[in-house]
Design an enzyme around this catalytic site. Structure first.
Site, short mmCIF file in Angstrom:
data_model
loop_
_atom_site.label_atom_id
_atom_site.label_comp_id
_atom_site.label_asym_id
_atom_site.label_seq_id
_atom_site.Cartn_x
_atom_site.Cartn_y
_atom_site.Cartn_z
N ARG A 63 -5.71 -5.09 18.27
CA ARG A 63 -6.20 -5.10 16.88
C ARG A 63 -7.29 -4.04 16.69
NH1 ARG A 63 -9.96 -8.40 15.37
NH2 ARG A 63 -9.27 -10.07 16.72
N TYR A 116 0.98 0.57 -8.77
CA TYR A 116 1.84 -0.41 -8.12
C TYR A 116 1.39 -1.83 -8.48
CZ TYR A 116 4.36 -2.65 -4.31
OH TYR A 116 5.20 -3.44 -3.57
N ASP A 188 -3.22 6.96 -3.93
CA ASP A 188 -2.01 6.38 -3.34
C ASP A 188 -0.94 7.47 -3.42
OD1 ASP A 188 0.43 5.12 -2.89
OD2 ASP A 188 -0.18 3.25 -3.86
N LYS A 213 7.79 3.21 2.79
CA LYS A 213 8.67 4.03 1.95
C LYS A 213 9.06 5.31 2.71
CE LYS A 213 7.53 0.64 -0.68
NZ LYS A 213 6.47 0.64 -1.67
C1 PLP Z 1 5.33 -0.21 -2.00
C2 PLP Z 1 4.09 0.39 -2.54
C3 PLP Z 1 2.83 -0.13 -2.21
C4 PLP Z 1 2.66 -1.37 -1.34
O1 PLP Z 1 3.10 -1.14 -0.05
P1 PLP Z 1 3.65 -2.31 0.93
O2 PLP Z 1 4.00 -1.56 2.15
O3 PLP Z 1 4.82 -2.94 0.24
O4 PLP Z 1 2.54 -3.28 1.10
C5 PLP Z 1 1.71 0.50 -2.71
N1 PLP Z 1 1.82 1.58 -3.52
C6 PLP Z 1 3.01 2.09 -3.86
C7 PLP Z 1 3.05 3.27 -4.75
C8 PLP Z 1 4.19 1.52 -3.39
O5 PLP Z 1 5.37 2.03 -3.74
#
Ligand code: PLP
Length: 418
Positions: A63, A116, A188, A213
């Site tokens: 961790r 998101y 992000d 993603k």
């Molecule tokens: C999917 C997504 C998230 C969240 O990510 P997780 O891996 O599902 O927790 C945050 N921001 C964007 C733009 C996303 O597409």
């Protein structure tokens, strides 16, 4: 522990996705070994105490740090152009750990209005419980950011391009305003990846990813990453990651390291396929509107070559008709898969009004511009002709069906894809 990153600053991003942060392995393993271990043994009590005291480099407990995870952290940080990276269990783990490390009761945060869904929930509900106030503003006009800033504004949160309409934000313009308040700018960058957008160059202090993603790209991991200065990442690792505990498992890091190697070729194909799908949709008479940064009238064009180096592969479009028309179209697809998420090899499609944005009231949906016929597609890596052919037959079917109540299976033979 040593990362072979001496040359990374001279490498092109495609090379960094393969070699960045590579550790020297005692057996010469080409591929990062998977250190699937919870803990690390100490040879002596003196070594154990030296590691805890930070006087000796070395791992203690997964961790707190793990060699496989560390290789990924270094590689993604190099791609984003930052000194350090921190891996988290999910993208939301990255958002929450990166924000909460720097915030306390009484602080104020300015957030882009289109973000998101779970980030929105975190900021609007959970932050309120801890006395952190949030203003959501339309950052496509930087004046709105200037108007929202206060003396206690500590962070500015940006997502660009943003769900579901692919709105883009000029990061440099927002960062210039934030600087006057000494507020940290966090971006992000999930939709673009560091190959298409490196927010550090526009003045962002921190970048987060849902590695679920494009970074992983194979749909088999839920994970996140944070990139920033060595000091900021150390603070995040030692507080919100270590003590709140949403750290990444070594196996997930190992899978993402594998996926990352093809990021450059994948993004090239994603972008090329998406441009063709967007062009096709624009030309379709049953498609009322297409949202895609690559279209000539999209504001993203002003940021191309400076902030953005590609359009990505997420497209939203509105069909003519009503919700039933849109659902009929989706239900008729044979190759394209109905699923949320994005950035996978498979082309994925979803219907925001009944899926990602279904918790909204109809009024809130209307205000956010999410119509009943809005559809979001994450264009995958298949042969683009097959994607187009599937859309063609499904859209055609949605309008030819005389009885909307009749299930799709009864309306004719499915096309064969071979
Ligand atoms: C999917 C997504 C998230 C969240 O990510 P997780 O891996 O599902 O927790 C945050 N921001 C964007 C733009 C996303 O597409």
């Amino acid at each position: 522990m040593r990362n072979n990153n001496n040359h990374a600053s001279q490498w092109q991003p495609a090379t960094v996705t393969i070699h960045g942060g590579k550790r020297r392995d005692e057996h010469g393993a080409l591929v990062a070994p998977l250190y699937q271990t919870a803990t690390f043994s100490f040879e002596t009590t003196a070594q154990g105490s030296a590691r805890f005291a930070g006087e000796q480099e070395g791992y203690i407990y997964s961790r707190l740090g793990n060699p496989t995870v560390n290789e990924l952290e270094v590689r993604v940080a190099q791609l984003e152009g930052y000194a350090a990276g921190a891996a988290s269990a999910t993208g939301m783990g990255a958002v929450s750990a990166a924000m909460l490390a720097f915030l306390e009761q009484g602080d104020h945060v300015v957030v882009a209005d289109a973000i998101y869904g779970c980030s929105f929930a975190l900021f609007s509900h959970l932050f309120a419980k801890f006395g952190i106030s949030v203003d959501f503003v339309d950052m496509t006009d930087a004046n709105n950011v200037a108007a929202a800033m206060r003396s206690n504004t500590k962070m500015v949160f940006i997502e660009t391009p943003a769900n579901p309409h692919l709105k883009v934000i000029d990061i440099a313009a927002v960062a210039a305003i934030a600087e006057r308040y000494q507020a940290r700018v966090i971006v992000d960058n999930t939709f673009m990846t560091p190959l298409l957008q490196r927010p550090r160059e526009q003045g962002a202090h921190l970048v987060i990813h849902s590695a679920t993603k494009y970074l992983n790209g194979h749909g088999d991991v839920v994970a996140g990453l944070i990139c920033g200065s060595a000091e900021d990442i150390e603070l995040i690792k030692m507080t919100t990651l270590k003590d709140m505990g949403a750290t990444m498992s070594p196996h997930d890091a190992w899978l993402i390291l594998r996926g990352l190697k093809t990021l450059d070729v994948r993004m090239e194909r994603h972008c090329r396929n998406a441009m063709q799908v967007a062009d096709y949709l624009v030309g379709h008479k049953k498609v009322r509107r297409v949202y895609f940064p690559g279209l000539p009238d999209h504001p993203a064009q002003q940021l191309m070559g400076t902030q953005m180096h590609g359009y990505g592969a997420v497209i939203a479009f509105e069909l003519q008709g009503d919700q039933a028309t849109a659902q009929r179209m989706l239900d008729r697809l044979q190759l394209i898969t109905i699923a949320v998420s994005l950035g996978d090899a498979e082309t994925l499609i979803q219907h925001p009004a009944s899926m990602t944005h279904s918790p909204y009231t109809p009024e809130a949906r209307a205000k956010a511009g999410i119509s009943d016929t809005l559809v979001r597609i994450s264009v995958g890596l298949e042969a683009v002709d097959d994607i187009l052919r599937d859309l063609e037959q499904a859209i055609g079917f949605a309008y030819s069906a005389s009885d909307p109540a009749k299930p799709a299976e009864q309306q004719g033979e499915p096309l064969a894809y071979g």
